[in-house]
Design a protein around this motif. Structure first.
Motif, short mmCIF file in Angstrom:
data_model
loop_
_atom_site.label_atom_id
_atom_site.label_comp_id
_atom_site.label_asym_id
_atom_site.label_seq_id
_atom_site.Cartn_x
_atom_site.Cartn_y
_atom_site.Cartn_z
N HIS A 14 1.02 -1.30 -0.03
CA HIS A 14 -0.11 0.07 -0.14
C HIS A 14 0.81 1.22 0.06
N HIS A 16 1.67 5.52 -1.70
CA HIS A 16 1.41 6.43 -2.76
C HIS A 16 2.47 7.18 -3.09
N MET A 40 -1.14 3.20 -5.08
CA MET A 40 -2.32 3.70 -5.01
C MET A 40 -3.19 4.65 -6.06
N HIS A 175 -4.93 -0.85 5.65
CA HIS A 175 -4.24 0.26 6.78
C HIS A 175 -5.23 -0.15 7.86
N ASP A 248 1.48 2.62 3.50
CA ASP A 248 0.67 3.69 3.25
C ASP A 248 1.55 5.16 3.32
ZN LIG Z 1 -3.02 5.16 1.58
#
Ligand SMILES: [Zn+2]
Ligand SMILES: NC(=O)N[C@@H](CC(=O)O)C(=O)O
Ligand SMILES: [Zn+2]
Length: 344
Positions: A14, A16, A40, A175, A248
């Motif tokens: 996960h 970004h 993502m 998450h 994340d």
């Molecule tokens: Zn995220």
């Protein structure tokens, strides 16, 4: 005492990466540590089609440095209008590995997200049939639900009905931040798994208010109480293949975080595996790190495990106060403080 730890190269399930100059700035941190990452799709505009995912993938590959062997695993952004045909195209492309559900308004760049899962039935049916995982930002958006309860409420209102309607759908509960989510995933069948961030393993909600407002400790889902953190640590270190690493890491410019309405997201890719080593060491479970970081995610996504290794040494280093982010700066987690493990 352990002074060095060699594990199979981890993957980040996960992440970004953003786009443009920000992508260029943050990608090396991930490429140095991780073999692959689930990228993502919450760009502006969002990555809603396989064509957009192909183009984004090319921009990521072009931003890599010579010698990098990092592989971006692309995702589609689910909307009320995503068709079964688009899902078939995505699966057939071989480059799309999941479809991300953002309830409209739940988090950063989620305004094109899903307003009602009922609109997504054709897409979800195709995903179930093709084995293409649904990746879920699992928070309700109702303003009358307490911000600390939004994940817990989503389980009852949305996750259970979804799995009842699509019992064979592969789902990653992204998450997770609560005891309820950890328990829900642990008790669900094998087609349900979860990612856990390093920051939710290392911090509870006090970190947002220690000595004053701490905007760099604000993310979504928001940090929770200590008993939830302990439940996440127990899940991550349990050896269950249902829980795996997803940083994340979500870079935002310093100015957007240190603002009257600061945005959600923490940047952790600069220490994307080191922070997990700290959390697992604190739990006395360093021997469980490799499964969580390097095996279970690949197994869930039906991809081969990495074959090379990374080595961490138990050596403290200081995180810079800030890092470049294109024309701007970003403030990474632990800025100006130390981290107890270093990547060799
Ligand atoms: Zn995220
Ligand atoms: N986690 C966050 O707080 N922010 C993420 C979005 C998300 O993962 O919800 C972002 O894109 O900035
Ligand atoms: Zn999210």
């Amino acid at each position: 005492m352990t002074s060095s730890l060699t594990i199979t190269r981890p993957d980040d399930w996960h992440l970004h990466l953003r786009d443009g100059a920000a992508l260029q700035a943050v990608l090396p941190d991930t490429a140095r540590r991780f073999g692959r990452a689930i990228v993502m799709p919450n760009l502006r505009p969002p990555v809603t089609t396989t064509d957009l995912a192909q183009a984004y993938r090319q921009r990521i590959l072009a931003a890599l440095q010579p010698g990098d062997r990092f592989e971006p695993l692309m995702t589609l952004y689910l909307t009320d209008k995503t068709s079964a045909e688009e899902i078939r195209l995505a699966k057939a492309s071989g480059i799309v590995h999941g479809v991300k559900l953002y309830p409209a308004g739940a988090t950063t760049n989620s305004d094109s997200g899903v307003t009602n899962l009922g609109h997504c039935v054709p897409a979800l049916e195709a995903m179930q049939e093709l084995g293409l995982p649904l990746l879920v930002h699992a928070e309700v958006t109702d303003a009358d639900v307490d911000v600390f309860d939004r994940e817990k409420v989503f389980i009852e209102r949305n996750m259970r009905p979804l799995l009842q309607r699509f019992p064979a759908l592969r789902v990653v509960f992204e998450h997770i931040t609560t005891r309820e989510a950890a328990q829900f995933v642990a008790e669900s069948p094998d087609n349900i798994a979860a990612t856990i961030t390093a920051h939710h393993l290392l911090m509870n909600r006090n970190a947002m208010f220690s000595g004053g407002m701490r905007p760099h400790h604000y993310c979504l889902p928001v940090l929770k109480r200590e008993d939830h953190r302990l439940a996440l640590v127990a899940a991550a270190t349990s050896g269950s293949p249902k829980f795996f690493l997803g940083t994340d890491s979500a870079p935002h410019p310093q100015s957007a975080k240190e603002s009257a309405c600061g945005c959600a997201g923490m940047y952790t890719s600069h220490a994307g595996i080191e922070l997990y080593a700290e959390a697992f060491e604190e739990a006395g479970a360093l021997n469980r790190l490799e499964g969580f970081a390097s095996f279970y995610g690949a197994d869930f996504y039906g991809l081969p495990r990495n074959t090379d290794t990374v080595t961490l040494v138990k050596e403290s280093w200081q995180v810079p106060d800030n890092l470049p982010l294109g024309e701007e700066r970003l403030v990474p987690l632990r800025a100006g403080q130390s981290i107890g493990w270093r990547l060799l």
